[in-house]
Design an enzyme around this catalytic site. Structure first.
Site, PDB file in Angstrom:
ATOM      1  N   SER A  20       0.802  -1.228   0.000  1.00  0.00           N
ATOM      2  CA  SER A  20       0.000   0.000   0.000  1.00  0.00           C
ATOM      3  C   SER A  20       0.833   1.276   0.000  1.00  0.00           C
ATOM      4  O   SER A  20       0.278   2.361   0.145  1.00  0.00           O
ATOM      5  CB  SER A  20      -0.943  -0.001   1.205  1.00  0.00           C
ATOM      6  OG  SER A  20      -1.972  -0.931   0.999  1.00  0.00           O
ATOM      7  N   GLY A  21       2.144   1.164  -0.129  1.00  0.00           N
ATOM      8  CA  GLY A  21       2.975   2.371  -0.199  1.00  0.00           C
ATOM      9  C   GLY A  21       2.858   3.229   1.046  1.00  0.00           C
ATOM     10  O   GLY A  21       2.812   4.461   0.970  1.00  0.00           O
ATOM     11  N   SER A  23       4.961   3.557   3.664  1.00  0.00           N
ATOM     12  CA  SER A  23       6.145   3.947   4.438  1.00  0.00           C
ATOM     13  C   SER A  23       7.024   4.943   3.701  1.00  0.00           C
ATOM     14  O   SER A  23       8.015   4.570   3.047  1.00  0.00           O
ATOM     15  CB  SER A  23       6.953   2.702   4.812  1.00  0.00           C
ATOM     16  OG  SER A  23       6.350   2.056   5.896  1.00  0.00           O
ATOM     17  N   PHE A  24       6.676   6.213   3.835  1.00  0.00           N
ATOM     18  CA  PHE A  24       7.494   7.278   3.257  1.00  0.00           C
ATOM     19  C   PHE A  24       8.911   7.173   3.836  1.00  0.00           C
ATOM     20  O   PHE A  24       9.086   7.095   5.058  1.00  0.00           O
ATOM     21  CB  PHE A  24       6.855   8.633   3.623  1.00  0.00           C
ATOM     22  CG  PHE A  24       7.608   9.816   3.097  1.00  0.00           C
ATOM     23  CD1 PHE A  24       7.762  10.005   1.725  1.00  0.00           C
ATOM     24  CD2 PHE A  24       8.175  10.750   3.972  1.00  0.00           C
ATOM     25  CE1 PHE A  24       8.459  11.102   1.236  1.00  0.00           C
ATOM     26  CE2 PHE A  24       8.866  11.850   3.490  1.00  0.00           C
ATOM     27  CZ  PHE A  24       9.006  12.020   2.114  1.00  0.00           C
ATOM     28  N   GLY A  25       9.896   7.109   2.936  1.00  0.00           N
ATOM     29  CA  GLY A  25      11.291   6.943   3.397  1.00  0.00           C
ATOM     30  C   GLY A  25      11.795   5.524   3.191  1.00  0.00           C
ATOM     31  O   GLY A  25      12.987   5.270   3.288  1.00  0.00           O
ATOM     32  N   ASN A  26      10.871   4.594   2.895  1.00  0.00           N
ATOM     33  CA  ASN A  26      11.225   3.195   2.627  1.00  0.00           C
ATOM     34  C   ASN A  26      11.033   2.984   1.124  1.00  0.00           C
ATOM     35  O   ASN A  26       9.903   2.966   0.628  1.00  0.00           O
ATOM     36  CB  ASN A  26      10.307   2.308   3.485  1.00  0.00           C
ATOM     37  CG  ASN A  26      10.338   0.839   3.117  1.00  0.00           C
ATOM     38  OD1 ASN A  26      10.773   0.443   2.054  1.00  0.00           O
ATOM     39  ND2 ASN A  26       9.814   0.026   4.022  1.00  0.00           N
ATOM     40  N   ALA A  28      11.442   0.557  -1.104  1.00  0.00           N
ATOM     41  CA  ALA A  28      10.701  -0.586  -1.665  1.00  0.00           C
ATOM     42  C   ALA A  28       9.196  -0.393  -1.473  1.00  0.00           C
ATOM     43  O   ALA A  28       8.397  -0.667  -2.380  1.00  0.00           O
ATOM     44  CB  ALA A  28      11.152  -1.879  -1.010  1.00  0.00           C
ATOM     45  N   HIS A 138       0.143   3.142  10.306  1.00  0.00           N
ATOM     46  CA  HIS A 138      -0.163   1.703  10.211  1.00  0.00           C
ATOM     47  C   HIS A 138       0.660   0.872  11.184  1.00  0.00           C
ATOM     48  O   HIS A 138       0.250  -0.210  11.573  1.00  0.00           O
ATOM     49  CB  HIS A 138       0.023   1.182   8.774  1.00  0.00           C
ATOM     50  CG  HIS A 138       1.445   1.113   8.277  1.00  0.00           C
ATOM     51  ND1 HIS A 138       2.217   2.222   8.025  1.00  0.00           N
ATOM     52  CD2 HIS A 138       2.235   0.050   7.980  1.00  0.00           C
ATOM     53  CE1 HIS A 138       3.403   1.848   7.578  1.00  0.00           C
ATOM     54  NE2 HIS A 138       3.448   0.534   7.552  1.00  0.00           N
ATOM     55  N   GLU A 175      11.652   2.449  17.255  1.00  0.00           N
ATOM     56  CA  GLU A 175      11.450   1.427  16.220  1.00  0.00           C
ATOM     57  C   GLU A 175      12.015   0.083  16.659  1.00  0.00           C
ATOM     58  O   GLU A 175      12.204  -0.832  15.854  1.00  0.00           O
ATOM     59  CB  GLU A 175      12.073   1.899  14.901  1.00  0.00           C
ATOM     60  CG  GLU A 175      11.481   3.192  14.362  1.00  0.00           C
ATOM     61  CD  GLU A 175      10.148   3.013  13.615  1.00  0.00           C
ATOM     62  OE1 GLU A 175      10.001   2.051  12.856  1.00  0.00           O
ATOM     63  OE2 GLU A 175       9.244   3.864  13.815  1.00  0.00           O
ATOM     64  N   HIS A 251      15.823   2.338   8.759  1.00  0.00           N
ATOM     65  CA  HIS A 251      16.229   1.718  10.031  1.00  0.00           C
ATOM     66  C   HIS A 251      17.718   1.412   9.918  1.00  0.00           C
ATOM     67  O   HIS A 251      18.203   1.062   8.828  1.00  0.00           O
ATOM     68  CB  HIS A 251      15.497   0.392  10.270  1.00  0.00           C
ATOM     69  CG  HIS A 251      14.037   0.532  10.581  1.00  0.00           C
ATOM     70  ND1 HIS A 251      13.080  -0.298  10.033  1.00  0.00           N
ATOM     71  CD2 HIS A 251      13.372   1.372  11.408  1.00  0.00           C
ATOM     72  CE1 HIS A 251      11.883   0.038  10.500  1.00  0.00           C
ATOM     73  NE2 HIS A 251      12.034   1.056  11.326  1.00  0.00           N
ATOM     74  N   CYS A 372      14.730  -7.945   9.283  1.00  0.00           N
ATOM     75  CA  CYS A 372      13.486  -7.265   9.681  1.00  0.00           C
ATOM     76  C   CYS A 372      12.487  -8.266  10.239  1.00  0.00           C
ATOM     77  O   CYS A 372      11.665  -7.935  11.087  1.00  0.00           O
ATOM     78  CB  CYS A 372      12.807  -6.606   8.486  1.00  0.00           C
ATOM     79  SG  CYS A 372      13.778  -5.367   7.670  1.00  0.00           S
TER      80      CYS A 372
HETATM   81  O1  SUG Z   1       8.203  -0.075   8.680  1.00  0.00           O
HETATM   82  N1  SUG Z   1       7.322  -1.574   5.615  1.00  0.00           N
HETATM   83  C1  SUG Z   1       8.014  -1.654   6.896  1.00  0.00           C
HETATM   84  C2  SUG Z   1       9.319  -2.394   6.731  1.00  0.00           C
HETATM   85  C3  SUG Z   1       9.977  -2.665   8.052  1.00  0.00           C
HETATM   86  C4  SUG Z   1      11.352  -3.198   7.917  1.00  0.00           C
HETATM   87  N2  SUG Z   1      11.915  -3.426   9.171  1.00  0.00           N
HETATM   88  C5  SUG Z   1      13.222  -3.301   9.508  1.00  0.00           C
HETATM   89  N3  SUG Z   1      14.051  -2.646   8.731  1.00  0.00           N
HETATM   90  N4  SUG Z   1      13.601  -3.766  10.610  1.00  0.00           N
HETATM   91  C6  SUG Z   1       8.279  -0.260   7.450  1.00  0.00           C
HETATM   92  O2  SUG Z   1       8.581   0.636   6.652  1.00  0.00           O
HETATM   93  C7  SUG Z   1       5.425  -1.122   4.178  1.00  0.00           C
HETATM   94  C8  SUG Z   1       3.937  -1.381   4.161  1.00  0.00           C
HETATM   95  C9  SUG Z   1       3.292  -0.973   2.861  1.00  0.00           C
HETATM   96  O3  SUG Z   1       3.773  -0.035   2.223  1.00  0.00           O
HETATM   97  O4  SUG Z   1       2.269  -1.613   2.470  1.00  0.00           O
HETATM   98  C10 SUG Z   1       6.039  -1.217   5.558  1.00  0.00           C
HETATM   99  O5  SUG Z   1       5.381  -0.972   6.547  1.00  0.00           O
END
Ligand code: SUG
Length: 449
Positions: A20-21, A23-26, A28, A138, A175, A251, A372
């Site tokens: 669902s996109g 996590s701004f900053g993540n 993937a 979330h 976290e 992280h 993770c």
């Molecule tokens: O918090 N992704 C998680 C990934 C967590 C990874 N954990 C560690 N690095 N330890 C986060 O960003 C994405 C959910 C979505 O976009 O549907 C998400 O929550």
């Protein structure tokens, strides 16, 4: 010193796993938004890794998924009526909120809590503090159920102390173990706990990232160290380099990992690498084993390749000191500089001498690699015996959970499915059965109605 081993408790991927996109900053999470997900495959990929590590003789535990879509969160935000109406109204008026309330993000148990082993704490018990995960809505709804699941897994108060999550405000953004590493010679020794943070909340002049959020604060780390009764001389704090957060290292476990007497990290991971090294060596004082800093230079592996491959989101596992296996995701094999580096690493005289690769693509596409997915808990034999045995991986649990996934999970999920009341029913039926399989009591809200 007590004899102890490190156990890994992996999150079992829940039935609503989706992209669902959120996590701004993540990177993937943002890149894969709206792609169809495959919950059954995701859960099975995780179970395969758990079983493989159990077969290698490591203690492997399982932490149950949470109830999603989380109807109580939607009701709290004003959606009313029957559960089906709540879903329907949320889908119509606020699809992003429905997506957030449906995320299976509790699978990433490195963010479930910070855990300090009994040899480090003031009262000789293992301490757990669930992470408030306040930076993302979330994830901020996870900590209560996480606390209940941890309490159902580690229930004996003689051995296990459970704290409340820190206050849910940015000042105490926490976290969990994704920003925490422990060093020791033998797992039962008193260890050094390294807390890594992204910013200092109460000092607005201190360095912080410009583009993406720093999710974890120094103040949160200090509070957890106090709660766990760690001794000051055995705690080290280090700040992440703000630029790497801006490059997608949301992280610290995306750019560093530690185990026993080895710290494996990228040249760009820390704001002040020399200080991190000095502080660890000062805390290591008196230890007869050598300490290994394994620093990967940018000209060998770029930060971009770290984020793409999750080289450092690896697990360093060892039965003996100086004999470590590195567990990496398949993406490392597909990133030439990273794969060349890993082959050179295991051929070198350092402590890491074997690499194992697992396919975790479903989780990786949301930014969650091997590290993770796991929460580390160092256990003495007595503590191990006190863990809920129905949460420990073995042949029987592995085949039971595979059957359970086959029975209850969908092959494919897209955004529209989240509003389907049948998905909610399927998910609750599955979790009800799981509480029987894993002897969890009543950890879910729907069981309390
Ligand atoms: O918090 N992704 C998680 C990934 C967590 C990874 N954990 C560690 N690095 N330890 C986060 O960003 C994405 C959910 C979505 O976009 O549907 C998400 O929550």
């Amino acid at each position: 010193m007590n004899k102890a081993n490190e156990a890994n408790f992996d999150g079992l991927v829940g039935p609503t796993h989706n992209y669902s996109g959120l996590s701004f900053g993540n990177v993937a999470s943002l890149n894969n938004v709206d792609r169809p997900s495959h919950p059954k495959e995701a859960a099975k990929q995780g179970l395969t890794k758990m079983k493989a590590l159990a077969d290698l003789g490591f203690i492997q535990g399982v932490l149950a998924p949470h109830e999603r879509p989380h109807i109580p969160s939607l009701r709290r935000l004003g959606f009313s009526g029957s559960d089906a109406q709540v879903l329907q109204k949320a889908a119509k008026k606020a699809p992003n909120i429905l997506a957030a309330a449906s995320s299976a993000s509790c699978m990433w148990t490195a963010n479930a809590a910070t855990v300090s082993p009994s040899s480090d704490t003031h009262d000789g018990r293992i301490h757990f503090t669930p992470a408030n995960l306040v930076n993302k809505f979330h994830r901020s709804i996870e900590h209560e159920t996480t606390g209940s699941i941890l309490a159902a897994t580690f229930s004996n108060p003689k051995h296990f102390a459970h704290h409340q999550a820190l206050p849910s405000v940015d000042h105490f953004g926490d976290e969990g173990a994704a920003n925490h590493t422990r060093f020791c010679s033998e797992y039962g020794d008193r260890g050094i706990e390294l807390f890594v943070y992204g910013m200092t909340a109460f000092d607005s002049t201190s360095p912080k990232p410009a583009r993406f959020p720093a999710r974890h604060t120094l103040e949160a780390s200090e509070a957890v160290a106090r709660l766990h009764g760690l001794s000051d001389s055995k705690v080290v704090y280090a700040q992440q380099k703000p630029d790497v957060i801006d490059a997608g290292v949301f992280h610290n476990d995306v750019i560093a990992v530690g185990n026993r007497n080895a710290h494996f990290y990228h040249q760009e991971a820390f704001l002040d690498t020399e200080k991190m090294q000095r502080d660890i060596m000062a805390a290591w004082e008196g230890n007869t084993e050598p300490f290994h800093f394994i620093e990967v230079p940018s000209h060998v592996v770029s930060v971009e390749d770290c984020v793409k491959s999750y080289l450092f989101n690896s697990q360093l596992l060892s039965h003996n000191p100086n004999d470590m296996t590195i567990v990496v995701p398949g993406e490392c094999q597909n990133t030439p500089d990273v794969w060349n580096y890993l082959n050179a690493l295991i051929a070198s005289d350092g402590p890491i001498n074997e690499v194992k690769v697992y396919d975790l693509k479903q989780s990786m596409s949301n930014g969650g690699g091997p590290a993770c997915l796991r929460l580390r808990v160092v256990l003495t034999d007595e503590e191990h015996a006190a863990v809920n045995p129905h949460c420990l991986m073995n042949d029987a649990l592995h085949s039971r959970l595979n059957q359970w996934v086959d029975q209850h999970y969908r092959d494919r999920l897209v955004e529209q499915d989240l509003a389907d009341p049948r998905l909610l029913t399927e998910s609750r039926t599955a979790l009800d059965e799981l509480t029987q399989i894993m002897h969890l009591g009543s950890v879910y809200d729907f069981q309390k109605i």
